[in-house]
Design a protein around this motif. Structure first.
Motif, short mmCIF file in Angstrom:
data_model
loop_
_atom_site.label_atom_id
_atom_site.label_comp_id
_atom_site.label_asym_id
_atom_site.label_seq_id
_atom_site.Cartn_x
_atom_site.Cartn_y
_atom_site.Cartn_z
N MET A 140 1.01 -1.31 -0.16
CA MET A 140 0.03 -0.16 -0.05
C MET A 140 0.85 1.06 0.04
SD MET A 140 -3.08 -1.17 -0.06
CE MET A 140 -3.82 0.51 0.28
N PRO A 141 0.56 2.52 -0.44
CA PRO A 141 0.98 3.69 -0.34
C PRO A 141 1.58 3.82 1.10
CG PRO A 141 -0.98 3.89 -1.69
CD PRO A 141 -0.91 2.72 -0.97
N HIS A 142 2.56 4.89 1.16
CA HIS A 142 3.19 5.00 2.42
C HIS A 142 2.28 5.71 3.40
CE1 HIS A 142 6.45 6.05 5.45
NE2 HIS A 142 5.72 7.36 5.52
N GLU A 143 1.20 6.51 3.08
CA GLU A 143 0.50 7.26 3.85
C GLU A 143 -0.99 6.19 4.00
OE1 GLU A 143 -0.39 8.43 -0.27
OE2 GLU A 143 1.19 8.19 0.99
N PHE A 144 -0.98 5.14 3.52
CA PHE A 144 -1.87 3.96 3.52
C PHE A 144 -3.30 4.56 3.14
CE2 PHE A 144 -4.37 0.60 5.62
CZ PHE A 144 -3.84 -0.56 4.96
N ASP A 145 -3.27 5.32 1.86
CA ASP A 145 -4.58 5.70 1.40
C ASP A 145 -5.37 4.71 0.99
OD1 ASP A 145 -6.48 7.28 0.27
OD2 ASP A 145 -5.14 8.23 -1.34
N LEU A 146 -6.67 4.66 1.40
CA LEU A 146 -7.66 3.50 0.94
C LEU A 146 -8.51 4.04 -0.14
CD1 LEU A 146 -8.40 1.54 4.21
CD2 LEU A 146 -7.22 0.71 2.24
N THR A 147 -8.09 5.22 -0.52
CA THR A 147 -9.08 5.58 -1.76
C THR A 147 -9.00 5.00 -3.04
OG1 THR A 147 -8.79 7.76 -0.88
CG2 THR A 147 -9.89 7.73 -3.24
N GLU A 148 -9.92 4.45 -3.49
CA GLU A 148 -9.87 3.57 -4.96
C GLU A 148 -8.97 4.66 -5.83
OE1 GLU A 148 -12.76 1.63 -8.49
OE2 GLU A 148 -13.51 2.73 -6.81
N PRO A 149 -8.31 4.07 -6.62
CA PRO A 149 -7.31 5.04 -7.55
C PRO A 149 -8.30 5.32 -8.69
CG PRO A 149 -6.67 2.81 -7.73
CD PRO A 149 -7.36 2.77 -6.48
N GLU A 150 -7.75 6.71 -9.11
CA GLU A 150 -8.67 7.20 -10.38
C GLU A 150 -8.07 6.54 -11.46
OE1 GLU A 150 -9.33 11.59 -12.56
OE2 GLU A 150 -8.36 11.37 -10.52
N LEU A 151 -8.89 5.95 -12.44
CA LEU A 151 -8.47 5.26 -13.49
C LEU A 151 -8.05 6.25 -14.72
CD1 LEU A 151 -8.56 2.57 -14.79
CD2 LEU A 151 -10.76 3.01 -15.79
N THR A 152 -6.99 6.24 -14.97
CA THR A 152 -6.51 6.89 -16.11
C THR A 152 -6.15 6.27 -17.52
OG1 THR A 152 -4.22 6.79 -15.76
CG2 THR A 152 -5.38 8.59 -14.71
N ALA A 153 -5.87 6.70 -18.63
CA ALA A 153 -5.60 5.92 -19.89
C ALA A 153 -4.38 5.25 -19.75
CB ALA A 153 -5.46 7.10 -21.02
N ASP A 154 -3.54 5.95 -19.05
CA ASP A 154 -1.85 5.25 -18.73
C ASP A 154 -1.95 4.00 -17.96
OD1 ASP A 154 -0.87 7.37 -20.05
OD2 ASP A 154 -0.18 8.42 -18.33
N ASP A 155 -3.24 3.69 -17.33
CA ASP A 155 -3.16 2.28 -16.39
C ASP A 155 -3.68 1.25 -17.27
OD1 ASP A 155 -3.05 3.84 -14.13
OD2 ASP A 155 -4.96 4.45 -13.93
N LEU A 156 -4.04 1.46 -18.54
CA LEU A 156 -4.83 0.47 -19.53
C LEU A 156 -3.88 -0.28 -20.35
CD1 LEU A 156 -8.02 2.38 -19.79
CD2 LEU A 156 -7.48 0.59 -18.05
N LEU A 157 -3.96 -1.56 -20.43
CA LEU A 157 -3.21 -2.32 -21.25
C LEU A 157 -3.93 -2.28 -22.75
CD1 LEU A 157 -0.87 -4.49 -22.04
CD2 LEU A 157 -2.47 -6.02 -21.46
N VAL A 158 -3.25 -1.48 -23.84
CA VAL A 158 -3.73 -1.46 -25.15
C VAL A 158 -2.89 -2.23 -25.88
CG1 VAL A 158 -4.34 0.04 -26.87
CG2 VAL A 158 -4.79 0.66 -24.76
N LEU A 159 -3.49 -3.40 -26.78
CA LEU A 159 -2.71 -4.34 -27.64
C LEU A 159 -3.08 -4.21 -29.00
CD1 LEU A 159 -2.99 -7.16 -25.24
CD2 LEU A 159 -1.04 -5.85 -25.48
N GLU A 160 -2.42 -4.35 -30.03
CA GLU A 160 -2.93 -4.66 -31.48
C GLU A 160 -3.52 -6.02 -31.51
OE1 GLU A 160 -2.64 -2.31 -33.89
OE2 GLU A 160 -2.04 -0.81 -32.50
N ASP A 161 -4.42 -5.94 -32.21
CA ASP A 161 -5.18 -7.32 -32.28
C ASP A 161 -6.26 -7.22 -33.65
OD1 ASP A 161 -7.53 -9.25 -31.55
OD2 ASP A 161 -5.84 -10.06 -30.51
N PRO A 162 -6.34 -8.29 -34.31
CA PRO A 162 -7.18 -8.08 -35.48
C PRO A 162 -8.46 -8.00 -35.28
CG PRO A 162 -6.10 -10.30 -35.50
CD PRO A 162 -5.45 -9.38 -34.25
#
Length: 286
Positions: free
Chosen positions: A1-23
């Motif tokens: 967990m983060p040092h300050e032990f933050d239990l807030t659900e992290p805000e979803l950003t585009a950088d968090d997501l796996l994007v793959l090339e697939d037909p």
């Protein structure tokens, strides 16, 4: 967990997501995601849309579905999310959910994620709660697979996958979660049954994780801390993650990325198997 032990659900950003090339990752392909109004289901719907898919986000929570669509818009996903209000205990609603998906394009992917929990021992477990949990978490995935498989087979190459949200509790049992454990073990069997009938191109797989930082989980942590008179850090590290080697809860996005990978061509040999991502929870002990 983060040092300050933050239990807030992290805000979803585009950088968090796996994007793959697939037909098959494009707007002509549809994916169904149940439980799409919050938590893992919401993140998975957004992650699949980020990969260009047309996603049918199903849930009984209309407001939550609106939040999911707004979240996808905020991070400018390449695909789309079509919210469909769905009561998974109503067969007609499940049928309508699949028909909407088939009407939107080529239905290839299903993520059965919707779930719930009730804590009680077997002698004290209310049967109406047991029936409801099994209906949501096992019967509905079975019906969804039954209805979706013909559509996947009807595509030009029959390629697709049905993924089931399992759990560490699909691998072992702890006290006072008997209905949840029963349903998750059943999902493992359903996954293998789908693989057995899928003829190689229509795959079945499951995803098993430990504790995930969702609003529901935060409430459980805070309640357990109050009940036991211990800190939230102690609840997470000693009670929840005491058996795990990785002392950090997963985020919904991290779980969503497992579904993305499993659906993609990179997962073509993942068939009947389980993606066990639990930090050593079920494979190590002291």
């Amino acid at each position: 967990m983060p040092h300050e032990f933050d239990l807030t659900e992290p805000e979803l950003t585009a950088d968090d997501l796996l994007v793959l090339e697939d037909p098959h990752f494009g707007p002509e392909t549809t994916a169904v995601v149940t439980g799409a109004a919050s938590g893992i289901g919401q993140a998975t719907a957004v992650a699949l849309a980020a990969n260009g898919l047309s996603v049918i986000g199903a849930d009984i929570d209309d407001d939550g579905l609106t939040e999911t669509v707004d979240l996808a818009d905020d991070i400018a996903v390449a695909g789309t999310i079509h919210p469909v209000t769905t009561d998974l205990t109503d067969d007609a609603d499940v049928e309508a959910m699949i028909e909407v998906a088939a009407d939107q394009g080529e239905l290839r992917y299903v993520a059965n994620i919707a779930g719930m929990q009730h804590i009680a021992s077997i002698p004290e477990f209310p049967m109406e709660k047991y029936d409801f949990i099994v209906d949501i978490m096992l019967r509905a995935p079975f019906l969804t697979a039954k209805l979706a498989m013909p559509h996947i087979r009807a595509t030009d190459d029959g390629v697709g996958a049905i993924a089931n949200m399992s759990s560490v509790h699909g691998h072992y049992a702890t006290q006072d979660k008997p209905a949840y454990i029963t349903a998750k073990h059943g999902l493992e069997g359903l996954t293998r049954a789908i693989a057995a009938e899928g003829e190689g191109t229509l795959r079945g797989f499951s995803v098993s994780v430990g504790y995930v930082l969702t609003p529901l989980m935060v409430n459980q942590i805070e309640g357990t801390a109050d009940e036991r008179g211990i800190s939230k850090r102690e609840v997470v590290e000693d009670v929840m993650l005491g058996q795990a080697r990785t002392k950090e809860m997963m985020t919904p996005a991290e779980v969503a990325n497992l579904f993305v990978f499993g659906f993609s061509g990179h997962g073509k040999h993942l068939n009947g198997g389980d993606m066990l991502w639990d930090g050593g929870y079920t494979t190590t002990y002291e």
